[in-house]
Design an enzyme around this catalytic site. Structure first.
Site, PDB file in Angstrom:
ATOM      1  N   GLY A 190      66.894  23.525  61.039  1.00 20.20           N
ATOM      2  CA  GLY A 190      66.998  23.063  62.116  1.00 20.20           C
ATOM      3  C   GLY A 190      66.023  23.912  63.295  1.00 20.20           C
ATOM      4  N   ASP A 248      74.790  21.620  72.710  1.00 21.96           N
ATOM      5  CA  ASP A 248      73.809  20.591  71.450  1.00 21.96           C
ATOM      6  C   ASP A 248      74.695  19.796  70.493  1.00 21.96           C
ATOM      7  OD1 ASP A 248      71.524  19.735  70.664  1.00 21.96           O
ATOM      8  OD2 ASP A 248      70.913  20.899  69.005  1.00 21.96           O
TER       9      ASP A 248
END
Length: 416
Positions: free
Chosen positions: A38, A156
């Site tokens: 990520g 997010d």
């Protein structure tokens, strides 16, 4: 003129060991395989050798080669993520176990959940039934309502950060993950002015316009995520150019949902352009749970139970994505060539709203006045005749015996 001898001393450089399978983090966590990556770093499956359990270990981006100021910022972000996740304890959120340091580099040690993300599932199914999407959204909203009560904003929420357990007794359990860019509302340290962090496709309009993330922007992101699950793409569509997408988000003009059915009012409320007019996360949780439960259903069970499993089809958490290394060749396929498991019909879930398929017209039965079009059928070869077989009843046998007896008596009389 005296000459000067310059002596150069070479100091051997010992590069840091590159983490890989078998690498031991902080003398305790043995790396096994990489689970993914990520924005903040790679995630590894590891074994906690002290407690003898599997864990997920997140390797924060290395600080090697960075200035001291930049390296300090990376470490601070890792510490912030660890503290944020550790403050949140909820059955629908990935638990934080430890924050380990290896050669000065921070590693986050988290609960390991064998799972597939909603993004991976949608890569296979394209859309989800309304009741499934509402069930997933309700459980994520439950975790985020607790996070908001702790003063934590995720920033997010998206399909890739929502996990569904796919093995064992936990199969079907929904969990929100990756608080890597989350922060407390009162945490003003290390906040860079003018920098937008997150995924544009799931942004709230106020974030796209440069506003600060709030609980209301989390509600919007969750609404955009549930919208994507039922509609097949985010509310503002997709675009490879992030700036073009960002301008579209800033205007707040979503594509009206067409497949959401009973979920439409809840989605439109969560995707309200004005933050002050959106429901709270707790209100969104309750509304989504009612939709998932259906008329007369148990709302509490929706919030406490895993996703329902349909025995006649592969559950959504068991579907293999196109990126999976496991072959799907053995899966039954429809006439269109798509895997049959692509169409989901859970017993407890109402199908997503949308245009009903056109009924197939019945095939007309030909009559003598309506000859069937097409080439004539080949003649059927004649069947050779067989001798008829007559049934012989007991009465016939009896009569025959009497006649035979009379004939014998006549013969005897004549003979005498």
């Amino acid at each position: 003129m005296a000459s000067t001898n310059l002596v150069v001393v070479t100091v051997p450089h010992h590069p840091r060991q590159v983490p890989g399978p078998g690498f031991l983090v902080a003398g305790r966590y043995r790396l096994r395989s990489k689970l993914g990556g990520g924005g903040m770093g790679a995630v590894w499956l590891a074994t906690d050798q002290l407690l003898e359990r599997e864990v997920a270990v997140k390797q924060v981006v290395s600080t090697e080669g960075l200035t001291e100021e930049s390296a300090s910022d990376v470490r601070s972000r890792a510490l912030r993520e660890g503290r944020m996740a550790a403050r949140l304890s909820h059955r629908n959120a990935i638990a934080m176990h430890d924050l380990a340091l290896e050669s000065g580099e921070p590693w986050l040690v988290m609960e390991y959940l064998p799972s597939r993300s909603v993004a991976q599932i949608l890569h296979t199914t394209t859309t989800l039934p309304v009741a499934y999407a509402a069930h997933i959204g309700a459980q994520v909203a439950a975790a985020m309502a607790t996070a908001h009560s702790e003063g934590i904003v995720h920033r997010d929420i998206k399909p890739g950060n929502i996990l569904i357990a796919n093995t064992g007794r936990a199969a079907g359990t929904v969990k929100i993950s990756d608080f890597g860019i989350s922060r407390a509302k009162d945490d003003i340290a290390n906040v860079e002015s003018g920098v937008i962090t997150g995924t544009p496709a799931y942004f709230a309009p106020e974030l796209a316009r440069g506003g600060e993330p709030t609980e209301a922007s989390d509600v919007y992101s969750l609404g955009a995520t549930v919208y994507t699950a039922v509609e097949g793409e985010p509310p503002f569509g997709v675009d490879e150019d992030s700036l073009v997408l960002l301008h579209r988000v800033a205007r707040g003009e979503i594509t009206p949902p067409t497949r959401a059915g009973d979920l439409t009012p809840a989605l439109l409320a969560m995707l309200e352009p004005s933050p002050g007019r959106r429901p709270t996360m707790a209100q969104a949780r309750d509304q989504l749970a009612r939709i998932a439960a259906g008329p007369g259903g148990n709302v509490g069970a929706v919030l406490q139970s895993p996703l329902p499993r349909n025995d006649s089809a592969i559950p959504i958490w068991g579907l293999s994505g196109r990126s999976s290394t496991r072959s799907n060749r053995s899966a039954p396929r429809t006439e269109s060539g798509l895997p049959a498991a692509r169409v989901l019909h859970p017993t407890s879930a109402r199908p997503a709203a949308g245009p009903a398929p056109e009924p197939t017209p019945p095939t007309p039965t030909p009559t003598p006045s309506e000859p069937v079009a097409g080439p004539p059928a080949p003649p059927t070869p004649p069947t050779p005749p067989t001798a008829p077989t007559l049934p012989i009843s007991p009465a016939v046998i009896g009569v025959g015996a009497v006649i035979l007896l009379v004939l014998l008596m006549i013969v005897l009389v004549v003979a005498l």
